[in-house]
Motif scaffolding. Sequence first.
Motif, PDB file in Angstrom:
ATOM      1  N   SER A 190     -63.299  40.895  35.424  1.00 26.41           N
ATOM      2  CA  SER A 190     -63.781  39.576  35.002  1.00 26.41           C
ATOM      3  C   SER A 190     -62.978  38.429  35.632  1.00 26.41           C
ATOM      4  O   SER A 190     -63.401  37.280  35.593  1.00 26.41           O
ATOM      5  N   THR A 191     -61.836  38.739  36.218  1.00 26.97           N
ATOM      6  CA  THR A 191     -61.003  37.697  36.842  1.00 26.97           C
ATOM      7  C   THR A 191     -61.285  37.553  38.340  1.00 26.97           C
ATOM      8  O   THR A 191     -60.597  36.800  39.029  1.00 26.97           O
ATOM      9  N   LEU A 192     -62.279  38.276  38.850  1.00 29.83           N
ATOM     10  CA  LEU A 192     -62.552  38.281  40.292  1.00 29.83           C
ATOM     11  C   LEU A 192     -62.833  36.877  40.827  1.00 29.83           C
ATOM     12  O   LEU A 192     -62.281  36.467  41.866  1.00 29.83           O
ATOM     13  N   LYS A 193     -63.670  36.121  40.149  1.00 42.19           N
ATOM     14  CA  LYS A 193     -64.036  34.771  40.606  1.00 42.19           C
ATOM     15  C   LYS A 193     -62.817  33.844  40.581  1.00 42.19           C
ATOM     16  O   LYS A 193     -62.627  33.027  41.494  1.00 42.19           O
ATOM     17  N   ALA A 194     -62.008  33.970  39.533  1.00 42.80           N
ATOM     18  CA  ALA A 194     -60.819  33.116  39.425  1.00 42.80           C
ATOM     19  C   ALA A 194     -59.834  33.420  40.554  1.00 42.80           C
ATOM     20  O   ALA A 194     -59.211  32.520  41.129  1.00 42.80           O
ATOM     21  N   LEU A 195     -59.708  34.685  40.898  1.00 38.07           N
ATOM     22  CA  LEU A 195     -58.828  35.094  42.003  1.00 38.07           C
ATOM     23  C   LEU A 195     -59.329  34.528  43.335  1.00 38.07           C
ATOM     24  O   LEU A 195     -58.553  34.005  44.141  1.00 38.07           O
ATOM     25  N   GLN A 196     -60.617  34.636  43.559  1.00 35.79           N
ATOM     26  CA  GLN A 196     -61.203  34.128  44.812  1.00 35.79           C
ATOM     27  C   GLN A 196     -60.973  32.621  44.940  1.00 35.79           C
ATOM     28  O   GLN A 196     -60.595  32.127  46.017  1.00 35.79           O
ATOM     29  N   LYS A 197     -61.198  31.894  43.865  1.00 37.16           N
ATOM     30  CA  LYS A 197     -61.022  30.433  43.880  1.00 37.16           C
ATOM     31  C   LYS A 197     -59.582  30.062  44.180  1.00 37.16           C
ATOM     32  O   LYS A 197     -59.310  29.134  44.958  1.00 37.16           O
ATOM     33  N   ALA A 198     -58.634  30.767  43.568  1.00 40.66           N
ATOM     34  CA  ALA A 198     -57.215  30.460  43.775  1.00 40.66           C
ATOM     35  C   ALA A 198     -56.782  30.730  45.213  1.00 40.66           C
ATOM     36  O   ALA A 198     -56.010  29.961  45.806  1.00 40.66           O
ATOM     37  N   ILE A 199     -57.283  31.813  45.825  1.00 38.28           N
ATOM     38  CA  ILE A 199     -56.906  32.157  47.208  1.00 38.28           C
ATOM     39  C   ILE A 199     -57.473  31.128  48.187  1.00 38.28           C
ATOM     40  O   ILE A 199     -56.794  30.699  49.131  1.00 38.28           O
ATOM     41  N   VAL A 200     -58.710  30.705  47.968  1.00 42.28           N
ATOM     42  CA  VAL A 200     -59.330  29.702  48.839  1.00 42.28           C
ATOM     43  C   VAL A 200     -58.572  28.376  48.750  1.00 42.28           C
ATOM     44  O   VAL A 200     -58.415  27.665  49.753  1.00 42.28           O
ATOM     45  N   SER A 201     -58.075  28.039  47.548  1.00 44.89           N
ATOM     46  CA  SER A 201     -57.360  26.765  47.344  1.00 44.89           C
ATOM     47  C   SER A 201     -55.925  26.793  47.854  1.00 44.89           C
ATOM     48  O   SER A 201     -55.277  25.748  47.936  1.00 44.89           O
ATOM     49  N   SER A 202     -55.404  27.971  48.202  1.00 39.50           N
ATOM     50  CA  SER A 202     -54.016  28.091  48.666  1.00 39.50           C
ATOM     51  C   SER A 202     -53.873  27.546  50.090  1.00 39.50           C
ATOM     52  O   SER A 202     -54.861  27.415  50.811  1.00 39.50           O
ATOM     53  N   PRO A 203     -52.629  27.231  50.501  1.00 40.75           N
ATOM     54  CA  PRO A 203     -52.422  26.691  51.854  1.00 40.75           C
ATOM     55  C   PRO A 203     -52.483  27.736  52.961  1.00 40.75           C
ATOM     56  O   PRO A 203     -52.243  27.427  54.127  1.00 40.75           O
ATOM     57  N   PHE A 204     -52.837  28.977  52.646  1.00 44.28           N
ATOM     58  CA  PHE A 204     -52.878  30.031  53.658  1.00 44.28           C
ATOM     59  C   PHE A 204     -54.127  29.960  54.551  1.00 44.28           C
ATOM     60  O   PHE A 204     -54.190  30.598  55.598  1.00 44.28           O
ATOM     61  N   GLY A 205     -55.109  29.205  54.112  1.00 45.33           N
ATOM     62  CA  GLY A 205     -56.327  29.092  54.920  1.00 45.33           C
ATOM     63  C   GLY A 205     -57.173  30.349  54.910  1.00 45.33           C
ATOM     64  O   GLY A 205     -57.850  30.654  55.902  1.00 45.33           O
TER      65      GLY A 205
ATOM     66  N   ASP B  13     -48.397  36.758  46.524  1.00 46.91           N
ATOM     67  CA  ASP B  13     -47.752  36.915  45.213  1.00 46.91           C
ATOM     68  C   ASP B  13     -47.564  35.594  44.470  1.00 46.91           C
ATOM     69  O   ASP B  13     -47.636  35.548  43.239  1.00 46.91           O
ATOM     70  N   HIS B  14     -47.283  34.533  45.194  1.00 49.53           N
ATOM     71  CA  HIS B  14     -46.923  33.271  44.535  1.00 49.53           C
ATOM     72  C   HIS B  14     -48.113  32.337  44.311  1.00 49.53           C
ATOM     73  O   HIS B  14     -47.932  31.217  43.849  1.00 49.53           O
ATOM     74  N   ILE B  15     -49.302  32.815  44.623  1.00 48.27           N
ATOM     75  CA  ILE B  15     -50.494  32.020  44.313  1.00 48.27           C
ATOM     76  C   ILE B  15     -50.724  32.050  42.805  1.00 48.27           C
ATOM     77  O   ILE B  15     -50.694  33.104  42.168  1.00 48.27           O
ATOM     78  N   ILE B  16     -50.939  30.877  42.217  1.00 41.43           N
ATOM     79  CA  ILE B  16     -51.155  30.777  40.770  1.00 41.43           C
ATOM     80  C   ILE B  16     -52.656  30.763  40.482  1.00 41.43           C
ATOM     81  O   ILE B  16     -53.416  29.964  41.052  1.00 41.43           O
ATOM     82  N   VAL B  17     -53.066  31.650  39.575  1.00 42.96           N
ATOM     83  CA  VAL B  17     -54.473  31.783  39.205  1.00 42.96           C
ATOM     84  C   VAL B  17     -54.672  31.239  37.796  1.00 42.96           C
ATOM     85  O   VAL B  17     -53.921  31.591  36.880  1.00 42.96           O
ATOM     86  N   GLU B  18     -55.675  30.379  37.636  1.00 41.34           N
ATOM     87  CA  GLU B  18     -55.977  29.827  36.310  1.00 41.34           C
ATOM     88  C   GLU B  18     -57.134  30.615  35.711  1.00 41.34           C
ATOM     89  O   GLU B  18     -58.257  30.587  36.234  1.00 41.34           O
ATOM     90  N   THR B  19     -56.850  31.306  34.618  1.00 47.77           N
ATOM     91  CA  THR B  19     -57.877  32.118  33.963  1.00 47.77           C
ATOM     92  C   THR B  19     -57.612  32.191  32.462  1.00 47.77           C
ATOM     93  O   THR B  19     -56.465  32.322  32.032  1.00 47.77           O
ATOM     94  N   GLY B  20     -58.688  32.060  31.700  1.00 50.81           N
ATOM     95  CA  GLY B  20     -58.574  32.120  30.243  1.00 50.81           C
ATOM     96  C   GLY B  20     -57.683  31.031  29.670  1.00 50.81           C
ATOM     97  O   GLY B  20     -57.031  31.245  28.645  1.00 50.81           O
ATOM     98  N   GLY B  21     -57.637  29.882  30.330  1.00 49.29           N
ATOM     99  CA  GLY B  21     -56.816  28.769  29.845  1.00 49.29           C
ATOM    100  C   GLY B  21     -55.339  28.927  30.137  1.00 49.29           C
ATOM    101  O   GLY B  21     -54.521  28.129  29.656  1.00 49.29           O
ATOM    102  N   ALA B  22     -54.955  29.930  30.934  1.00 50.03           N
ATOM    103  CA  ALA B  22     -53.534  30.147  31.281  1.00 50.03           C
ATOM    104  C   ALA B  22     -53.378  30.217  32.794  1.00 50.03           C
ATOM    105  O   ALA B  22     -54.319  30.566  33.526  1.00 50.03           O
ATOM    106  N   LYS B  23     -52.161  29.862  33.259  1.00 49.28           N
ATOM    107  CA  LYS B  23     -51.832  29.937  34.689  1.00 49.28           C
ATOM    108  C   LYS B  23     -50.907  31.130  34.918  1.00 49.28           C
ATOM    109  O   LYS B  23     -49.801  31.165  34.370  1.00 49.28           O
TER     110      LYS B  23
END
Length: 265
Positions: free
Chosen positions: A155-170, A120-130
């Motif tokens: 259309s936000t699928l790629k942005a979601l994937q990138k944010a999850i990979v960058s999170s500290p959850f591994g 829930d607390h992972i921040i996703v950057e999409t369309g110029g907004a977080k």
Amino acid sequence: MAMYLRRAFSYRSVSLVRSSIVQSRNFSNIICNASSILCDSRSHNTAIVPGIDFLRESRRGFAKGKKSRDDSGSGSDNVAVDIGPSVKENASAQMDAAIVALSRDLTKIRTGRASHGMLDHIIVETGGAKIPLNRLALVSVLDSKTLSINPYDPSTLKALQKAIVSSPFGLNPKEDGERLIAAIPPLTQEHIKAMCKVISKSSEDVKQSIRRARQKALDTIKKAGSNFPKDSAKRLEKEIDDLTKKFVKSAEDICKAKEKEITQG
């Protein structure tokens, strides 16, 4: 010549005396007449007496009203105020807020199990907004080791994937059509120890917040002083202590459950 002067003065003195006597008689007559008028008016219930009585009664009423106001004013200072409900309500609200904050922070800690709120607390950057991930996708648990992430907008699928990979959850989610599948990797012993330390620290922090709320409540009771009965003050202090123990135990139970979840996977 001197003799004529003495006679003139004597005649004048007599005239003055006579005039003063006449005036005094007239004044006496006026007084008598006034007295008789008053007597007659009293006997015939004229408007003069009610007017005088009205003034007298008004003065008496004013004096009584002033006295009653003075009495009521002096007594208002001694009225005891029951601060118990408000003190308990404020203390309970502050302690409950500390527990809610603890629960929210613990959801950020990854365990060996999949849970709905862990992303829930992972921040996703999409369309110029977080934007928080939970506003962009629905996260569901497929099993104890697998998460499904379904975006509301494909259309936000790629942005979601990138944010999850960058999170500290591994996590390393894979695309599955219009959704992402994330497998929860097992925790290492090193990671388990680190997470347990974080949980222990969170537990102490929330306990301090609860105790601060308790101290504020006790300070409020103390400031009330003589306006709050001693017996009621002691009873309220005990209720605040019982409330503190209840919330402290709640915090300990939440932290123990999270540690168990981490250690046992």
